[in-house]
Design a protein around this motif. Structure first.
Motif, PDB file in Angstrom:
ATOM      1  N   ALA A  74       8.462  -4.845  -0.474  1.00 24.44           N
ATOM      2  CA  ALA A  74       8.311  -4.892   0.577  1.00 24.44           C
ATOM      3  C   ALA A  74       8.600  -6.396   0.336  1.00 24.44           C
ATOM      4  O   ALA A  74       9.181  -7.519   1.715  1.00 24.44           O
ATOM      5  N   ASP A  75       8.853  -7.321  -0.371  1.00 26.48           N
ATOM      6  CA  ASP A  75       8.509  -8.517  -0.336  1.00 26.48           C
ATOM      7  C   ASP A  75       9.657  -9.385  -1.730  1.00 26.48           C
ATOM      8  O   ASP A  75       9.821  -8.876  -2.471  1.00 26.48           O
ATOM      9  N   LYS A 288      -3.851   1.382   0.324  1.00 23.91           N
ATOM     10  CA  LYS A 288      -3.416  -0.103   0.599  1.00 23.91           C
ATOM     11  C   LYS A 288      -4.109  -1.011  -0.054  1.00 23.91           C
ATOM     12  O   LYS A 288      -3.948  -1.268  -0.539  1.00 23.91           O
ATOM     13  N   ARG A 324       4.822  -2.151   1.788  1.00 23.53           N
ATOM     14  CA  ARG A 324       4.742  -1.427   2.940  1.00 23.53           C
ATOM     15  C   ARG A 324       4.070  -0.163   3.041  1.00 23.53           C
ATOM     16  O   ARG A 324       3.801   0.505   2.480  1.00 23.53           O
ATOM     17  N   TYR A 325       2.987  -0.401   4.202  1.00 16.15           N
ATOM     18  CA  TYR A 325       2.127   0.725   4.538  1.00 16.15           C
ATOM     19  C   TYR A 325       2.047   1.393   4.884  1.00 16.15           C
ATOM     20  O   TYR A 325       3.057   3.049   4.447  1.00 16.15           O
ATOM     21  N   ASP A 327       5.162   3.082   5.830  1.00 19.51           N
ATOM     22  CA  ASP A 327       7.013   2.806   5.062  1.00 19.51           C
ATOM     23  C   ASP A 327       7.197   3.600   4.123  1.00 19.51           C
ATOM     24  O   ASP A 327       5.623   4.279   3.678  1.00 19.51           O
ATOM     25  N   GLY A 330       6.511   3.009   0.793  1.00 23.32           N
ATOM     26  CA  GLY A 330       5.942   2.565   0.498  1.00 23.32           C
ATOM     27  C   GLY A 330       4.931   3.029   0.104  1.00 23.32           C
ATOM     28  O   GLY A 330       4.856   4.573  -0.468  1.00 23.32           O
ATOM     29  N   GLN A 414      -2.630  -9.875   8.969  1.00 26.61           N
ATOM     30  CA  GLN A 414      -1.659  -9.695   9.139  1.00 26.61           C
ATOM     31  C   GLN A 414      -1.099 -11.508   9.564  1.00 26.61           C
ATOM     32  O   GLN A 414      -0.032 -11.508   8.853  1.00 26.61           O
ATOM     33  N   CYS A 421       5.241  -7.405   4.416  1.00 23.81           N
ATOM     34  CA  CYS A 421       4.662  -6.332   3.829  1.00 23.81           C
ATOM     35  C   CYS A 421       4.239  -6.376   5.341  1.00 23.81           C
ATOM     36  O   CYS A 421       4.049  -7.203   6.641  1.00 23.81           O
ATOM     37  N   ASP A 422       3.428  -5.421   5.674  1.00 25.44           N
ATOM     38  CA  ASP A 422       3.070  -4.419   7.327  1.00 25.44           C
ATOM     39  C   ASP A 422       1.643  -3.959   6.909  1.00 25.44           C
ATOM     40  O   ASP A 422       1.040  -4.253   8.177  1.00 25.44           O
ATOM     41  N   TYR A 423       0.579  -5.161   6.172  1.00 24.23           N
ATOM     42  CA  TYR A 423      -0.373  -5.276   6.215  1.00 24.23           C
ATOM     43  C   TYR A 423      -0.973  -5.979   5.363  1.00 24.23           C
ATOM     44  O   TYR A 423       0.006  -6.594   4.166  1.00 24.23           O
TER      45      TYR A 423
END
Length: 469
Positions: A74-75, A288, A324-325, A327, A330, A414, A421-423
Motif C-alpha cells: 500500500a505504501d 487486518k 490495503r484491507y 482491496d 491486499g 486512520q 493504507c486504508d486502515y
C-alpha cells in the motif's frame, strides 16, 4: 543579519544521555549551537512547554516491496515517508529485496529508482538476500558493503525468501569479514508449514489460526538456531520483531556466551494480542492483524516490557508492512479469503510507533525519556552506521528534531496516519504525548497535523559500519 537559519527556543532538550533547557541554533541543516539565549534566527520556533527530541529513526520498514504479480504493497516511498514524518520520524531504512535470479546490484538500482525524488525524510537501504550465489557473496555483497549498504536481512521462513542453514552460514561468514550487521527473521519454515497443513486439514482457516500456526516455540527454535550460526561464524546479528519471552530467553542465553546479538521488538507486540483475530472471518476485520510473528497474549506483552526496561532490546521499530484491507490485491485477496495462509502478511505502523511507545512507555513510567530516545533514535543510528550524524542532538549533527507535547491526549485514527493504507490496526487506541512538529535538517516537514515538507526533500544515506557490532 540573522546568526542562524533556525533557532528552536526554550524547549527541554533530551538525548539518550542528558536533559537540558536550551536553545538550538541551526545553520545549513546542521546543529551549530546549544545554549541559553542564542542570537537571532532567520526563523524561530517557540518550544516552551515542549520536549525537543532527536527525530525518530525507524530502521525496519517495507516500502514498495515486490509481493508477487497479484499483491500490491500500500505504501511507496512518497506515502510511507509522509506517514513517517507525521509520526515524528526523520529517517527510515527500508529494504531492497533481491528476487531470486536477480543480482544484488540490480536490486539496489531498482530501489533507488523507486525512491529517488519521492521521500519526505532521509533514508537508507538494507539488503534482503534471497539468492546467495557465489557471485553475490564473493563480489556483489562485499562491494555493496564498501559502498555504504552495511546491513543485510535474511529470512528463515516464507517460500520465496527462506534460506537454508548452509546459506545462512555463508551469508554470516561474508558479513563477519566485511563488517556488516545481519538482521534475521527467525521463525521455523518447516514447523510453520507443518502446523499450517494440520490446521487447514481440521478446517481451521480463519485469521485467528494464523497465530496458532506460528506459536512461540517456532520463533524460539529459529532464534536459537540463528544464534548458534552467529556463534559459529562470529558474526553480529539483530533478531528482529521479537514477540515474547521465549525468544528473549534465547537472546539472553547468547549474550551470556559472548555472542554479538542485538534485539528488536515492535509496538504490535506491546499493545495487540492474538485475540484481535479471534472470532473474525475473512470478510470482517481479522485479516487486518495478520503479521509475523503474530501478536501473542498479555503475558508476552508483560515479558516484553520487562525486557525493554532491563535492556534486552536495543531498538523498537514499526515493521511497517502495509497492505490495503478493502482491496483484492491486499488483505481481501481472493486466495486469502480461503485461508489465513494466503493473507498478505504485515500491518502498517510507521506513524503510530513513536506515540504508542511514548504513551505506553514514558507516560506509564515503564521507561525514561532517555531510554525512549535510545530505543527510537540513537541506538538505530549507532547500530546502522549513522551516528552521530543522526540519532542525537549535538553540535555537528544533522538538525533532525521532533517537538513533543507530552500532555496531549490523542485517539489514534486512520486520518492521522497519512499513509497509503486504508486502515490502522491501532484505531481507537488512546495515547498521551504527541509529536507536534517534525524537523528534517532544519526544515519543518510536518507541523500542526499537516505535511509541510516536499516530496523528494529526503536524501539517500550511505552508511558506515555499526559502532556497536
Amino acid at each position: 543579519m540573522a546568526e542562524f537559519d533556525l533557532v528552536v527556543r526554550g524547549g527541554q532538550v533530551v538525548t539518550a544521555a542528558d536533559r537540558m533547557m536550551c536553545d538550538i541554533g541551526i545553520r545549513a541543516g546542521r546543529i551549530t549551537a546549544l545554549a541559553e539565549g542564542l542570537g537571532q534566527g532567520a526563523r524561530e520556533i517557540d518550544a516552551r512547554g515542549r520536549l525537543v527530541l532527536p527525530g525518530g529513526i525507524d530502521s525496519h520498514v517495507h516500502l514498495d516491496q515486490y509481493q508477487g504479480e497479484d499483491v500490491t504493497m500500500a505504501d511507496g516511498f512518497e506515502t510511507g515517508s509522509r506517514s513517517a514524518a507525521a509520526g515524528g520520524n526523520t529517517t527510515l531504512i527500508p529494504f531492497a529485496l533481491q528476487q531470486r535470479g536477480q543480482s544484488l546490484r540490480q536490486t539496489v538500482e531498482a530501489y533507488h529508482a523507486k525512491a529517488t525524488g519521492q521521500s519526505y525524510v532521509d533514508y537508507g537501504f538494507h539488503l534482503i538476500i534471497t539468492d546467495p550465489t557465489p557471485h553475490v557473496l564473493g563480489q556483489e555483497l562485499p562491494a555493496l558493503i564498501a559502498d555504504g549498504y552495511t546491513s543485510v536481512k535474511i529470512f528463515m521462513t516464507y517460500d520465496d525468501l527462506v534460506l537454508r542453514d548452509r546459506e545462512i552460514l555463508e551469508v554470516l561468514s561474508v558479513t563477519r569479514s566485511h563488517g556488516a550487521l545481519v538482521m534475521i527473521h527467525a521463525e521455523g519454515y518447516d514447523q510453520i508449514k507443518f502446523l499450517t497443513d494440520k490446521l487447514e486439514q481440521a478446517g481451521h482457516t480463519a485469521p485467528y489460526f494464523h497465530a496458532a500456526s506460528r506459536p512461540q516455540v517456532v520463533e524460539r527454535e529459529a532464534t536459537h538456531r540463528a544464534l548458534a550460526h552467529a556463534e559459529l561464524t562470529e558474526a553480529a546479528v539483530m533478531i528482529v520483531h521479537v514477540s515474547g519471552a521465549e525468544a528473549m530467553e534465547q537472546i539472553d542465553w547468547a549474550r551470556r556466551r559472548g555472542i554479538r546479538v542485538f534485539a528488536e521488538t515492535c509496538p504490535q507486540y506491546l499493545v495487540l494480542t492474538a485475540d484481535h483475530l479471534k472470532g473474525l472471518n475473512m470478510d470482517e476485520t481479522g485479516g487486518k492483524y495478520v503479521c509475523s510473528p503474530p501478536p501473542r497474549d498479555e503475558a508476552a506483552q508483560a515479558a516484553l516490557w520487562r525486557g525493554i526496561a532491563a535492556g534486552v532490546f536495543d531498538v523498537i521499530s514499526s515493521d511497517h508492512s502495509p497492505f490495503r484491507y478493502n482491496d483484492t490485491q491486499g488483505k481481501l485477496h481472493p486466495k486469502g479469503r480461503t485461508s489465513f495462509r494466503w493473507v498478505p502478511n504485515g500491518i502498517p505502523g510507521v506513524a503510530a510507533r513513536l506515540p504508542i511507545l511514548f504513551s505506553e512507555g514514558v507516560g506509564k513510567g515503564r521507561i525514561s525519556l532517555e531510554r525512549f530516545v535510545a530505543l527510537t533514535a540513537s541506538n538505530h543510528a549507532k547500530l546502522y552506521g549513522m551516528y552521530p550524524k543522526k540519532g542525537t542532538i549535538a553540535v555537528g549533527s544533522d538538525a533532525d528534531l521532533t517537538l513533543w507535547d507530552p500532555e496531549r491526549r490523542v485517539t489514534l485514527t486512520q486520518d492521522l496516519m497519512f499513509h497509503g493504507c486504508d486502515y490502522t490496526p491501532y484505531e481507537g487506541l488512546e495515547v498521551t504525548g504527541w509529536p507536534v512538529t517534525t524537523i528534517l535538517r532544519g526544515k519543518v516537514v510536518f507541523d500542526a497535523g499537516q505535511p509541510l515538507g516536499r516530496k523528494g526533500g529526503g536524501t539517500f544515506l550511505s552508511r558506515g559500519a555499526s559502532v556497536s557490532a
